[in-house]
Scaffold this motif. Structure first.
Motif, short mmCIF file in Angstrom:
data_model
loop_
_atom_site.label_atom_id
_atom_site.label_comp_id
_atom_site.label_asym_id
_atom_site.label_seq_id
_atom_site.Cartn_x
_atom_site.Cartn_y
_atom_site.Cartn_z
N TYR A 42 37.17 41.34 36.65
CA TYR A 42 36.03 42.08 36.97
C TYR A 42 35.06 42.67 35.78
CZ TYR A 42 36.91 42.95 42.20
OH TYR A 42 37.08 42.66 43.22
N GLU A 43 36.01 42.88 34.67
CA GLU A 43 35.32 43.28 33.37
C GLU A 43 34.30 41.93 32.76
OE1 GLU A 43 37.82 43.80 29.66
OE2 GLU A 43 38.87 45.32 31.19
N LEU A 44 34.99 40.74 33.04
CA LEU A 44 34.14 39.74 32.63
C LEU A 44 33.25 39.10 33.55
CD1 LEU A 44 37.15 37.71 31.23
CD2 LEU A 44 35.09 38.30 29.71
N VAL A 45 33.48 39.25 34.84
CA VAL A 45 32.46 38.77 35.87
C VAL A 45 32.18 40.22 36.80
CG1 VAL A 45 31.83 37.29 37.77
CG2 VAL A 45 33.54 36.67 35.64
N PRO A 46 31.41 41.07 36.46
CA PRO A 46 31.29 42.26 37.17
C PRO A 46 30.85 42.18 38.69
CG PRO A 46 30.24 42.45 34.92
CD PRO A 46 30.30 41.14 35.04
N ASP A 47 30.08 41.28 38.98
CA ASP A 47 29.48 41.04 40.32
C ASP A 47 30.42 40.14 41.24
OD1 ASP A 47 28.76 38.81 38.94
OD2 ASP A 47 27.05 38.63 40.04
N LEU A 48 31.55 39.89 40.56
CA LEU A 48 32.49 38.98 41.15
C LEU A 48 32.77 39.25 42.67
CD1 LEU A 48 34.74 36.55 40.59
CD2 LEU A 48 36.29 38.59 40.85
N SER A 49 32.75 38.41 43.76
CA SER A 49 33.22 38.63 44.92
C SER A 49 34.62 37.92 45.17
CB SER A 49 32.43 37.64 45.84
OG SER A 49 32.83 37.85 46.92
N LEU A 50 35.58 38.66 45.43
CA LEU A 50 37.05 38.38 45.53
C LEU A 50 37.65 38.20 46.75
CD1 LEU A 50 39.43 37.75 43.29
CD2 LEU A 50 40.10 40.14 43.58
N THR A 51 38.18 37.11 47.32
CA THR A 51 38.72 37.10 48.46
C THR A 51 40.27 36.71 48.16
OG1 THR A 51 37.95 34.69 48.60
CG2 THR A 51 36.86 36.47 49.73
N THR A 52 41.06 36.78 49.30
CA THR A 52 42.47 36.56 49.16
C THR A 52 43.26 36.10 50.46
OG1 THR A 52 44.61 37.53 48.21
CG2 THR A 52 43.25 38.97 49.85
N ASP A 53 44.19 35.73 50.32
CA ASP A 53 45.34 35.36 51.54
C ASP A 53 46.31 36.48 51.57
OD1 ASP A 53 43.89 33.00 52.01
OD2 ASP A 53 45.52 31.56 51.25
N ILE A 54 46.66 36.87 52.83
CA ILE A 54 47.82 37.95 52.98
C ILE A 54 48.72 37.44 54.04
CG2 ILE A 54 48.40 40.29 53.41
CD1 ILE A 54 45.58 41.07 52.01
#
Ligand code: 5AD
Ligand code: SF4
Length: 478
Positions: free
Chosen positions: A329-341
């Motif tokens: 997030y520091e390097l790519v502040p507008d990052l959209s993060l998704t995941t598997d749970i």
């Protein structure tokens, strides 16, 4: 029906890993099979992950190379292939259902050849069931021998018997095969195959073999070729792309590959799937430095509880996961993060599940694929004691989904009022006169237009409305 058993699957053999190098096979069509499909049609059903979609494109290319034409209706096709998935029981149930329909059709059209391939035949018990209870299937093959399809079909035609060839080897790499890409502007690019992680719930390391990376020269050449044909977006594929290159014993990693692919002139690069343990600083730095690498990442966490993560054999903790993504997030502040749970892993307590909910809040996910744990025969977790009632697991899943859906909406709301770049896919199902595509952050975006010449182009759209599953906007005049 009698059968020609060339080889049968073995989970025990599939578990083995050796230091031996795998083979890179340069696909070359044997002249004996070059016309076997003339005058015939084929249809491929594809289930499961993007890897299977890419495999189906390969098989389509190979079949068309020997004369087959694509059928629109599977029930009228001369060859029907089911490219299957074994990741969870419900994926398999769907396939048994389609096989039921094909059984009836095969009675009316006995010359139709029915083949089944992909991950399901790599499992011993599934293959036994396929042979014993689905006697009408003509061809059973796995994930390591798709390129032999013309030869296997020739054997079915010649011998008029059931042909079974499932290899439980570590696998190889096939290069230079013909492929029929479904899109003329977005492409899957395999960069590695197999998985050596052995998460305790997962069947993939058994069905897909050991980690094998393609040579970087082959990948770069493929992407340059795609650029020359006008492709705009590639998605790099592998079960664990962050382990790219480790097996080659060279000083060249996934991050290096991103930097090199950025120079090819491709406009958009995405990649999936990542393993948090192997996501390194160089990759994160590449996401920051390379204009073509999209500000979006799918990083499966599986659980937020350290004990559960340990028995899943994920090899990181809640805190280590958060440390990595905070760095990103520091390097790519507008990052959209998704995941598997996964919920309801054997022995998961309510308190442990709460740690997953905590992590979902902390990580600011903008989407997640959520699953109830499904025991897979032959994996270590299938032998673990599991006393949580299914009702309780469903309740956990529902609570998780509510929280995850808030993330989806938040991920769209943050773009309202902004202009986003959308790679146009075509007509939208969201009402007449609407078209749609995906933004850089992989947000499905609908906008008013009926100009089909926009398909495959990147357009600017001003976002006016956010919904849970998509955004709505207006096309900007350039
Ligand atoms: N049960 C439930 N979910 C599973 N996955 C993999 N194996 C299982 C299983 N046995 C999920 C993981 C993985 C995704 C592709 O599928 O979350 O990341
Ligand atoms: Fe399965 Fe784990 Fe490999 Fe992903 S990393 S394919 S979950 S074993």
């Amino acid at each position: 029906m009698k059968s020609t058993k060339l080889s049968m699957p073995s989970l025990k053999d599939a578990r083995k890993r050796s230091k031996e190098a795998f083979e890179t096979i340069r696909y070359k069509l044997n002249d004996n099979y070059k016309n076997i499909g003339d005058g015939k049609t084929y249809y491929i059903y594809t289930y499961g992950c993007q890897g299977n979609e890419a495999d189906s494109e390969m098989m389509s290319g190979i079949l068309e190379g020997v004369g087959y034409k694509r059928a629109v209706d599977p029930m009228k096709s001369d060859v029907v292939i089911l490219n299957t998935c074994a990741i969870r029981d419900n994926a398999e149930q769907r396939i048994w259902g389609v096989l039921g329909q094909l059984k009836g059709r095969k009675r009316e059209k006995p010359n139709m050849v029915v083949g089944i391939c992909g991950c399901m035949p790599q499992e011993e018990n599934a293959t036994k069931k396929l042979i014993e209870s689905y006697n009408f299937i003509d061809l059973v093959f796995g994930t390591h021998n798709r390129h032999r399809l013309p030869e296997l079909l020739a054997k079915v035609y010649e011998t008029k018997t059931k042909v079974i060839e499932v290899l439980s080897s570590q696998g190889n790499i096939i290069e230079d095969y013909p492929t029929h890409r479904e899109s003329s502007y977005k492409a899957w690019v395999n960069i590695m195959f197999g998985c050596d992680e052995f998460c305790t719930y997962c069947i993939v390391p058994y069905t897909r073999g050991k980690e094998r990376s393609r040579a970087k020269e082959d990948i770069i050449a493929e992407v340059k070729n795609l650029v020359s044909k006008g492709y705009k977006e590639i998605t790099l594929l592998g079960q664990n792309v962050n382990a790219y290159g480790k097996d080659l014993g060279i000083d060249y990693t996934f991050g290096d590959l991103l930097y090199d692919l950025d120079k090819t002139g491709i406009e958009r690069i995405r990649y999936t799937t990542s393993h948090p343990r192997d996501l390194d600083l160089k990759t994160m730095q590449a996401m920051h430095d390379c204009k073509s690498v999209m500000p979006q990442l799918h990083l499966p966490v599986q659980s937020g509880d350290n004990r559960v993560l340990k028995i899943m054999n994920r090899k990181y903790t809640h805190e280590e996961y958060m440390e990595k993504i905070n760095k990103l997030y520091e390097l790519v502040p507008d990052l959209s993060l998704t995941t598997d749970i996964i919920v309801g892993f054997p022995g998961e307590t309510e308190e442990e599940f709460q740690h997953t909910l905590d992590l979902v809040k902390e990580a600011r996910f903008e989407g997640a694929f959520t699953f109830i744990y499904s025991p897979r025969e032959g994996t270590p977790a299938a032998k673990m004691e599991d006393h949580t009632p299914m009702e309780e697991k469903h309740d956990r899943l529902n609570r998780l989904i509510s929280l995850v859906n808030e993330g989806y909406l938040r991920g769209h709301e943050r773009f309202v009022g902004q202009v986003v770049e959308v790679l146009v896919d075509g007509e939208s199902k969201n009402g007449e006169g609407m078209m749609c595509g995906y933004s850089k952050h992989l947000k499905l975006t609908h906008f008013k237009s009926d100009d089909m010449s926009l398909v495959g182009k990147i357009v600017k759209v001003k976002v006016t409305e956010a919904k849970t599953w998509f955004m709505i906007g207006e096309l900007c005049e350039d």
